[in-house]
Design an enzyme around this catalytic site. Structure first.
Site, PDB file in Angstrom:
ATOM      1  N   HIS A 615       0.843  -1.208   0.000  1.00 46.60           N
ATOM      2  CA  HIS A 615       0.000   0.000   0.000  1.00 46.60           C
ATOM      3  C   HIS A 615       0.874   1.253   0.000  1.00 46.60           C
ATOM      4  O   HIS A 615       0.685   2.160  -0.828  1.00 46.60           O
ATOM      5  CB  HIS A 615      -0.906  -0.042   1.233  1.00 46.60           C
ATOM      6  CG  HIS A 615      -1.725   1.187   1.456  1.00 46.60           C
ATOM      7  ND1 HIS A 615      -3.069   1.253   1.158  1.00 46.60           N
ATOM      8  CD2 HIS A 615      -1.397   2.420   1.968  1.00 46.60           C
ATOM      9  CE1 HIS A 615      -3.540   2.455   1.464  1.00 46.60           C
ATOM     10  NE2 HIS A 615      -2.544   3.179   1.959  1.00 46.60           N
ATOM     11  N   GLU A 616       1.828   1.321   0.940  1.00 45.98           N
ATOM     12  CA  GLU A 616       2.681   2.514   1.021  1.00 45.98           C
ATOM     13  C   GLU A 616       3.563   2.648  -0.218  1.00 45.98           C
ATOM     14  O   GLU A 616       3.800   3.760  -0.710  1.00 45.98           O
ATOM     15  CB  GLU A 616       3.546   2.461   2.292  1.00 45.98           C
ATOM     16  CG  GLU A 616       2.763   2.410   3.591  1.00 45.98           C
ATOM     17  CD  GLU A 616       1.792   3.556   3.761  1.00 45.98           C
ATOM     18  OE1 GLU A 616       2.013   4.635   3.173  1.00 45.98           O
ATOM     19  OE2 GLU A 616       0.786   3.390   4.478  1.00 45.98           O
ATOM     20  N   HIS A 619       1.652   4.205  -2.989  1.00 47.68           N
ATOM     21  CA  HIS A 619       1.420   5.640  -2.820  1.00 47.68           C
ATOM     22  C   HIS A 619       2.424   6.477  -3.630  1.00 47.68           C
ATOM     23  O   HIS A 619       2.129   7.621  -3.984  1.00 47.68           O
ATOM     24  CB  HIS A 619       1.522   6.040  -1.352  1.00 47.68           C
ATOM     25  CG  HIS A 619       0.202   5.988  -0.634  1.00 47.68           C
ATOM     26  ND1 HIS A 619      -0.979   6.434  -1.199  1.00 47.68           N
ATOM     27  CD2 HIS A 619      -0.121   5.547   0.606  1.00 47.68           C
ATOM     28  CE1 HIS A 619      -1.965   6.267  -0.343  1.00 47.68           C
ATOM     29  NE2 HIS A 619      -1.485   5.728   0.764  1.00 47.68           N
ATOM     30  N   GLU A 675      -5.969   6.527  -1.713  1.00 45.77           N
ATOM     31  CA  GLU A 675      -5.952   5.383  -0.809  1.00 45.77           C
ATOM     32  C   GLU A 675      -6.503   4.134  -1.484  1.00 45.77           C
ATOM     33  O   GLU A 675      -6.021   3.020  -1.233  1.00 45.77           O
ATOM     34  CB  GLU A 675      -6.752   5.701   0.457  1.00 45.77           C
ATOM     35  CG  GLU A 675      -6.192   6.841   1.289  1.00 45.77           C
ATOM     36  CD  GLU A 675      -4.790   6.553   1.798  1.00 45.77           C
ATOM     37  OE1 GLU A 675      -4.461   5.369   2.034  1.00 45.77           O
ATOM     38  OE2 GLU A 675      -4.014   7.522   1.941  1.00 45.77           O
ATOM     39  N   ASP A 679      -4.602   0.674  -1.875  1.00 41.49           N
ATOM     40  CA  ASP A 679      -5.150  -0.593  -1.370  1.00 41.49           C
ATOM     41  C   ASP A 679      -5.116  -1.671  -2.443  1.00 41.49           C
ATOM     42  O   ASP A 679      -4.671  -2.804  -2.211  1.00 41.49           O
ATOM     43  CB  ASP A 679      -6.598  -0.401  -0.900  1.00 41.49           C
ATOM     44  CG  ASP A 679      -6.698   0.204   0.490  1.00 41.49           C
ATOM     45  OD1 ASP A 679      -5.711   0.151   1.235  1.00 41.49           O
ATOM     46  OD2 ASP A 679      -7.771   0.739   0.820  1.00 41.49           O
ATOM     47  N   HIS A 740      -9.625   7.760   3.435  1.00 41.56           N
ATOM     48  CA  HIS A 740      -9.761   6.308   3.314  1.00 41.56           C
ATOM     49  C   HIS A 740     -11.245   5.967   3.170  1.00 41.56           C
ATOM     50  O   HIS A 740     -12.083   6.543   3.853  1.00 41.56           O
ATOM     51  CB  HIS A 740      -9.207   5.588   4.544  1.00 41.56           C
ATOM     52  CG  HIS A 740      -7.760   5.859   4.799  1.00 41.56           C
ATOM     53  ND1 HIS A 740      -7.332   6.957   5.525  1.00 41.56           N
ATOM     54  CD2 HIS A 740      -6.646   5.175   4.425  1.00 41.56           C
ATOM     55  CE1 HIS A 740      -6.009   6.936   5.589  1.00 41.56           C
ATOM     56  NE2 HIS A 740      -5.565   5.879   4.933  1.00 41.56           N
ATOM     57  N   ARG A 746     -13.029  -0.900   1.555  1.00 43.76           N
ATOM     58  CA  ARG A 746     -11.592  -1.053   1.303  1.00 43.76           C
ATOM     59  C   ARG A 746     -11.291  -2.496   0.920  1.00 43.76           C
ATOM     60  O   ARG A 746     -10.439  -2.763   0.052  1.00 43.76           O
ATOM     61  CB  ARG A 746     -10.779  -0.676   2.551  1.00 43.76           C
ATOM     62  CG  ARG A 746     -10.806   0.778   2.900  1.00 43.76           C
ATOM     63  CD  ARG A 746      -9.828   1.105   4.024  1.00 43.76           C
ATOM     64  NE  ARG A 746      -8.450   1.063   3.565  1.00 43.76           N
ATOM     65  CZ  ARG A 746      -7.412   1.500   4.274  1.00 43.76           C
ATOM     66  NH1 ARG A 746      -7.601   1.979   5.503  1.00 43.76           N
ATOM     67  NH2 ARG A 746      -6.199   1.448   3.796  1.00 43.76           N
TER      68      ARG A 746
END
Length: 778
Positions: A615-616, A619, A675, A679, A740, A746
């Site tokens: 996920h990070e 980004h 986000e 995800d 989010h 999600r």
């Protein structure tokens, strides 16, 4: 010890007779045996032979008792050696078996624990192909409620509770490094000062009243003309002494277009409620919140000795409503495009943009130097600053004054006595549904983390995060980065030039895990907190911390950028990607069971912390992070063709989430886009990284009492990251302000768009979790 007898060459037998010998040994035992010595012979050891003639017998010669004894000793010794050797061999065999058994037993225990955790959260009555979130989290949602002092509660929150308990225990231990500049002493005294409600209640409103008096008190005298009121002096105190945003925010940050230097940055700010639309009364819920805010303001004004509290409250609310009207919501497209917001100007140009503020005077005071008119600042809301300058010009002096003091009160009132805290709780209850105030110990731990994060972190990592865990997570990160590098080659919508730039960004990306190395040096930690702390002066401790942090921020403006600095302390239950540093950080606080457990099967670790790492990482390539290059500079590194295709794919995700609803509210696909991309991308990267791990290490042992494959467990672990309950009142604000998406979406938004999920769970085409048309970016 046993005596030893030897034949002497000087002793010759005079007759062939056999004699009976009696000898005394050191053990004081009497032993009889046969020997061939002359009668009356005195031996070298002092024994005298006493002999009795016997009849001579014919046949084989007899062994002497001495010889029998020696032979027996040899046989016994040999036997003992054999026995000892066998025991030694058996011992080593047993040690190998014990070692194998120990490892095997530990794995069995860990797998059994993992199995219980997974199984207890699942609701097997629900078809995973219809609603995977309810399948994976139904058991947990049925079993747990929301604690009275919380707005939300989930599996990750449970990890936070474990971390908090560890931190509380560490903070209550006696101080080891007990000297004046010791950060350990300061953090523990700060924590105790926060817990000392008897002293805080004794002081009551006095600490805040002193701050208000220092700012000129409530209401300016009617006789005082606007020209005589020093607006800039009060503006300096709010921004430069109490770190409070009024009308705008003023920070020192990395220059987005030149990340090798710091720059002064100015942006829209100054509202107390979390979203501009709450001031505009667009629906029944926002009207209710605005009414609760008025009541809250009146309570605090009364506690602080103000007159005409209803009038003051109404005037301040009206001013904030005017600010809300010129503020742009964070989910507006204009606030998503950093390139269009970025406007670097000189001080003289800023004076022209917002002429009703004396910028040079203000910044000279805050930065304690005579800044040049050519000093560059970055303005992120140019049109807003033009309008706020006009708003300041047209607003009565008394209202401006009271609004600015009110903003300081809002920032600091949580540190005051019980009546102030009760008023804050009532507002929170009306806005978000909190039933009970946060327990004092938890609140104090939160404040200690906020003001002494790295000092607390040093205590935490010393006991609760091993270097071996750091190395294992590092390898997991590298595996996921490797998969992104591979997937870049597989993307059919990105051209070669853009792929090269994307790969360069991946190679330059800085990854920091666990904690910064300086935490291992006590002297380095001490330098992070060079301000006074006293056990009985909590409010003063807060002010000292605020002023010290302003001082540190001000010093940065002329310092070289250190891109290895951390924004969060290591005990934080969070992770982040910073686009202007091209940096990923995974603190020790999030690398804890059940998100990450080195003894769990890797399917759960890749599905747990692995999807968060992915996920990070993603980004760096979403609609926000994708605007920054490998060095962290705001630069368009895409070709126009690739970027156009990226936006088209992103629009598919916007539409997907726009169609999700919570109660009667629709999810904002535009606000949550970054986000959602992260995800979906993180899930894919972690899944293929786990496939790589299985190829290299072989299949994992099944979890006991579970029928699910490890591929299925990977997806279940991902979903169970987000087993969360929220209070119904808080959902309104979440959908309105949170970037989010709600947790349910999600999960199903990510798995339903991933082809591998449908294959692993054998979901029929066109089932809810396996639609024919899917959105995909990475």
């Amino acid at each position: 010890m046993a005596s030893s007898f030897k034949k002497s060459k000087s002793l010759k037998p005079k007759m062939e007779k056999t004699y009976s010998l009696t000898a005394h040994y050191d053990e004081f035992q009497e032993v009889k045996y046969v020997s061939k010595y002359n009668a009356g012979t005195t031996l070298s050891n002092g024994f005298t032979l006493q002999v009795t003639p016997k009849k001579q017998k014919k046949g084989l010669p007899r062994w002497s008792r001495r010889e029998i004894c020696l032979l027996s000793g040899l046989v016994f010794a040999a036997g003992l050696c054999i026995i000892l050797g066998c025991m030694l061999v058996l011992k080593y065999i047993a040690m190998d078996q014990d070692s194998y058994c120990l490892e095997d037993c530990q794995e069995k225990k860990a797998f059994s624990r993992a199995s219980r955790f997974i199984n207890s959260n699942i609701d097997a009555t629900i078809d995973p192909c219809k609603d995977f979130y309810s399948f994976a989290c139904g058991g947990w949602l049925r079993r747990y409620g929301i604690p009275e002092d919380k707005l939300i509660y989930g599996t990750i929150a449970a990890i936070g509770e474990q971390n908090e308990e560890k931190l509380r225990q560490l903070l209550m231990r006696p101080v080891k490094r007990n000297y004046r500049s010791s950060a350990e002493r300061k953090v523990k005294e700060f924590f105790k000062s926060c817990l000392n409600m008897k002293e805080i209640d004794h002081l009551g409103a006095r600490p805040m009243v002193q701050v208000i008096e220092n700012c000129g008190g409530w209401d300016l005298p009617d006789s005082l003309r606007k020209a005589q009121w020093d607006f800039d002096e009060l503006l300096y105190k709010t921004q430069g002494v109490y770190s409070t945003a009024v009308f705008f925010s003023l920070t020192v940050n990395l220059d987005d277009k030149n990340s090798s230097r710091y720059v002064i940055r100015i942006d829209q700010d100054g509202l107390t409620l979390p979203e501009r639309t709450l001031y505009l009364g667009q629906d029944e819920e926002s009207e209710k919140i605005l009414a609760a805010y008025r009541i809250f303001m009146e309570k605090l004004l009364g506690l602080l000795g103000a007159d005409n509290v209803q009038q003051k409250a109404e005037e301040i609310v009206q001013l904030e409503q005017r600010l809300a009207n010129i503020t742009i919501s964070e989910y507006d497209d204009l606030r998503r495009d950093i390139s269009s917001m970025y406007n670097k100007v000189t001080l003289s140009q800023l004076q022209q943009i917002a002429p009703n503020l004396k910028w040079k005077r203000l910044l000279d005071r805050i930065f304690n130097e005579n800044l040049s008119e050519e000093e560059e600042v970055v303005v992120l809301a140019t049109e807003y600053m033009q309008k706020v300058s006009e708003l300041i010009r047209t607003t009565p002096t008394r209202i401006l004054h009271n609004y600015m003091i009110w903003r300081i009160v809002v920032v600091l009132s949580e540190h005051l006595s019980t009546p102030f805290r009760d008023a804050i709780h009532e507002l929170s209850k009306d806005m978000e549904g909190t039933e009970k105030q946060v327990e004092l110990g938890k609140m104090c731990l939160s404040q200690t983390n906020k003001h002494f994060g790295m000092a607390v972190g040093a205590l935490f990592v010393e006991e609760h995060f091993s270097s071996s865990s750091k190395a294992k997570v590092q390898q997991l990160v590298e595996d996921i980065k490797h998969i992104l590098d591979q997937r870049l080659d597989e993307l059919d919508w990105m051209d070669k030039e853009t792929k090269s730039a994307a790969r360069a960004k991946l190679q330059y990306m800085m990854v920091m895990i666990g904690y910064p190395d300086f935490l291992l040096k006590a002297e380095a930690i001490d330098k992070e907190y060079e301000f006074e702390v006293h056990e009985k002066e909590y409010f003063k401790n807060i002010l000292n911390s605020i002023r010290f942090n302003i001082k540190l921020a001000v010093k940065k403006i002329r310092q070289e950028v250190d891109k290895s600095t951390w924004l969060l302390p290591p005990q934080a239950l969070n992770a982040y990607y910073l686009p202007n540093k091209n940096q990923m950080v995974f603190p020790a606080g999030i690398l804890q069971p059940t998100l990450y457990d080195p003894e769990f099967p890797q399917s759960l670790n890749y599905g747990g912390i692995g999807t968060i790492i992915g996920h990070e990482l993603t980004h760096g390539y979403d609609d926000w992070g994708g605007q920054y290059d490998r060095h962290g500079n705001l630069m368009h590194w895409w070709t126009e063709d690739s970027y156009s295709k990226f936006l088209k794919k992103a629009e598919c995700i916007v539409n997907l989430y726009d169609n999700f609803t919570v109660y009667t509210q629709r999810v904002n696909g535009r606000l949550t886009l970054g986000e959602n991309i992260a995800d979906m991308g993180g899930l894919k990267l972690a899944y293929f990284a786990y496939q790589k791990w299985v190829t290299e290490h072989g299949p994992e042992r099944p979890l006991p009492r579970l029928k699910y494959t490890h591929e299925q467990l990977f997806f279940i672990a991902f979903a169970q990251n987000w087993c969360i309950k929220r209070r119904s009142q808080s959902i309104y604000l979440q959908v309105l302000t949170d970037k989010h998406a709600p947790e349910h979406y999600r999960v199903i938004g990510s798995v339903s768009q991933f082809e591998e999920f449908g294959r692993v769970f054998h979901c029929p085409k066109q089932s809810p979790m396996n639609p024919v048309h899917k959105c995909s970016v990475w």
